[in-house]
Motif scaffolding. Structure first.
Motif, mmCIF file in Angstrom:
data_model
loop_
_atom_site.group_PDB
_atom_site.id
_atom_site.type_symbol
_atom_site.label_atom_id
_atom_site.label_comp_id
_atom_site.label_asym_id
_atom_site.label_seq_id
_atom_site.Cartn_x
_atom_site.Cartn_y
_atom_site.Cartn_z
ATOM 1 N N HIS A 16 0.818 -1.211 0.000
ATOM 2 C CA HIS A 16 0.000 0.000 0.000
ATOM 3 C C HIS A 16 0.855 1.267 0.000
ATOM 4 O O HIS A 16 0.563 2.230 0.686
ATOM 5 C CB HIS A 16 -0.956 0.017 1.194
ATOM 6 N N ARG A 18 2.172 2.400 -3.226
ATOM 7 C CA ARG A 18 2.303 2.856 -4.607
ATOM 8 C C ARG A 18 1.558 4.147 -4.822
ATOM 9 O O ARG A 18 0.393 4.269 -4.439
ATOM 10 C CB ARG A 18 1.747 1.822 -5.590
ATOM 11 N N PRO A 19 2.185 5.142 -5.445
ATOM 12 C CA PRO A 19 1.467 6.378 -5.743
ATOM 13 C C PRO A 19 0.596 6.224 -6.973
ATOM 14 O O PRO A 19 0.867 5.405 -7.840
ATOM 15 C CB PRO A 19 2.600 7.368 -6.018
ATOM 16 N N ASN A 20 -0.467 6.993 -7.049
ATOM 17 C CA ASN A 20 -1.282 7.044 -8.250
ATOM 18 C C ASN A 20 -0.630 7.957 -9.272
ATOM 19 O O ASN A 20 -0.050 8.978 -8.927
ATOM 20 C CB ASN A 20 -2.680 7.564 -7.934
ATOM 21 N N ASN A 42 -3.005 3.323 -11.337
ATOM 22 C CA ASN A 42 -1.775 3.044 -10.595
ATOM 23 C C ASN A 42 -0.613 2.768 -11.539
ATOM 24 O O ASN A 42 -0.735 1.982 -12.468
ATOM 25 C CB ASN A 42 -1.972 1.837 -9.676
ATOM 26 N N PHE A 44 3.578 1.647 -11.721
ATOM 27 C CA PHE A 44 4.648 0.965 -11.011
ATOM 28 C C PHE A 44 5.928 1.060 -11.830
ATOM 29 O O PHE A 44 5.888 1.091 -13.060
ATOM 30 C CB PHE A 44 4.317 -0.512 -10.790
ATOM 31 N N GLU A 123 -2.524 -4.592 -5.005
ATOM 32 C CA GLU A 123 -3.133 -3.641 -4.082
ATOM 33 C C GLU A 123 -3.777 -4.359 -2.896
ATOM 34 O O GLU A 123 -3.583 -3.980 -1.754
ATOM 35 C CB GLU A 123 -4.191 -2.804 -4.806
ATOM 36 N N THR A 130 -7.855 -4.342 -10.921
ATOM 37 C CA THR A 130 -7.531 -2.918 -10.865
ATOM 38 C C THR A 130 -6.650 -2.562 -12.056
ATOM 39 O O THR A 130 -5.592 -3.168 -12.249
ATOM 40 C CB THR A 130 -6.792 -2.579 -9.565
ATOM 41 N N GLN A 132 -3.725 -1.157 -14.103
ATOM 42 C CA GLN A 132 -2.371 -0.795 -13.690
ATOM 43 C C GLN A 132 -1.469 -0.745 -14.924
ATOM 44 O O GLN A 132 -1.710 -1.431 -15.916
ATOM 45 C CB GLN A 132 -1.814 -1.828 -12.704
#
Length: 321
Positions: A16, A18-20, A42, A44, A123, A130, A132
């Motif tokens: 939890h 990871r920045p958006n 999100n 990465f 996540e 989600t 990504q």
């Protein structure tokens, strides 16, 4: 480190942290959407070995390679959920996303989609779909990385060995927070596990109260029908017939309660869906097992008052009436 595979990521899955990152464009430059209307997805930063290390399969296109460095065109990979959501009827390979370059969040550059990978629960365990996307670490140069190791490794010596390898390059680099992926998974489940333990405690309390309630109701019915039972016994009814009669009445109430409870559980389970992992809110096996458990608890609660009814003395019952 015997038979070890090594990969990197800018954050730990299920950590939890990871920045958006804004996803600013769709498919082609001519279809670019306004910045203030762009959805949030999100992002990465990973090394090329990351997907192989965590066994995330490549579905289409190619994975990152060592040639995807700062001299190569900006490349990104996306997961299947993102491909289905934003490219439902087309192949996203070769299309471009407009994203901020490293160190300059106010500007935007085009990034070519080179591959689509399977969805992964990074996540939360409950959410697999989600959207990504992934940057190549050789192009983004993140300030910190999480190092992943997989193979036949001695977990007791991993922290010191990794620290030695990293600091052999630069002794000023800090290396900290070593843990197994199982530990990270367990930590991410602390809150859901606590919530489910509370639910389990309440469920056990409710089951105990139900058993006590059934016992009390059947005992009351037996006491109210004491005269009737005495007459039946005086006329030659066998104890097993009395036992069967009382059990039938008690279990009829238990089955009615189980049916009503199943209906209520089917409705309430939707509110608990976020606490479940790999279990559907309306899982038929779970519902059936709980109903059987309830009937199993109700059976002895009915049996003992029914057994007491078979021991009624007909003469005393008739005289007391």
């Amino acid at each position: 480190m015997e038979e070890a595979a090594v990969g990197n990521m800018a954050a730990i899955p299920l950590g939890h942290t990871r920045p958006n990152v804004n996803f600013f464009a769709l498919i082609q430059e001519s279809h670019e959407i306004a910045k203030d209307q762009a959805p949030i997805v999100n992002g990465f930063t990973v090394t090329p070995e990351y997907f192989h290390l965590l066994q995330i399969p490549l579905l289409r296109g190619r994975s990152f390679t060592d040639s995807d460095d700062d001299k190569a065109p900006s490349a990104v990979m996306i997961n299947e959920a993102m491909a289905k959501k934003y490219w439902p009827n087309t192949d996203p390979i070769g299309d471009r996303l407009k994203l901020p370059p490293p160190g300059n969040p106010s500007s935007l550059v085009w990034n070519t989609i080179v591959g689509v990978v399977a969805d992964a629960r990074t996540e939360s365990l409950a959410d697999l779909s989600t959207p990504q996307f992934y940057f190549c670490a050789y192009q983004r140069r993140p300030r910190d990385l999480a190092i992943f190791l997989r193979g036949r490794l001695d977990t007791a010596v991993i922290p010191s060995r990794v620290r030695e390898h990293v600091q052999s390059t630069d002794r000023e680099l800090p290396v900290f927070g070593a843990e197994t992926l199982d530990d990270a998974l367990s930590r991410s489940l602390i809150q859901p596990r606590f919530s489910m333990e509370l639910v389990g405690l309440f469920a056990f309390t409710a089951l105990l109260l139900a058993a006590i309630g059934i016992y009390a109701v059947i005992s009351y019915i037996v006491s109210e029908r004491r005269h009737e039972i005495g007459i039946r016994l005086a006329l030659g009814a066998e104890g097993k017939n009395i036992l069967r009669m009382v059990l039938r009445q008690g279990l009829r109430l238990a089955f009615a309660g189980a049916i009503i409870g199943l209906g209520g559980a089917f409705i309430v389970s939707r509110l608990m869906a976020h606490l479940l992992y790999n279990v559907q809110p309306s899982d038929a096996i779970t519902f059936f097992a709980v109903a059987i458990l309830f009937i199993g608890v109700a059976l002895p609660a009915c049996y003992f008052p029914a057994l007491r009814a078979t021991k009624v003395d007909p003469m005393i019952a008739l005289r007391d009436s």
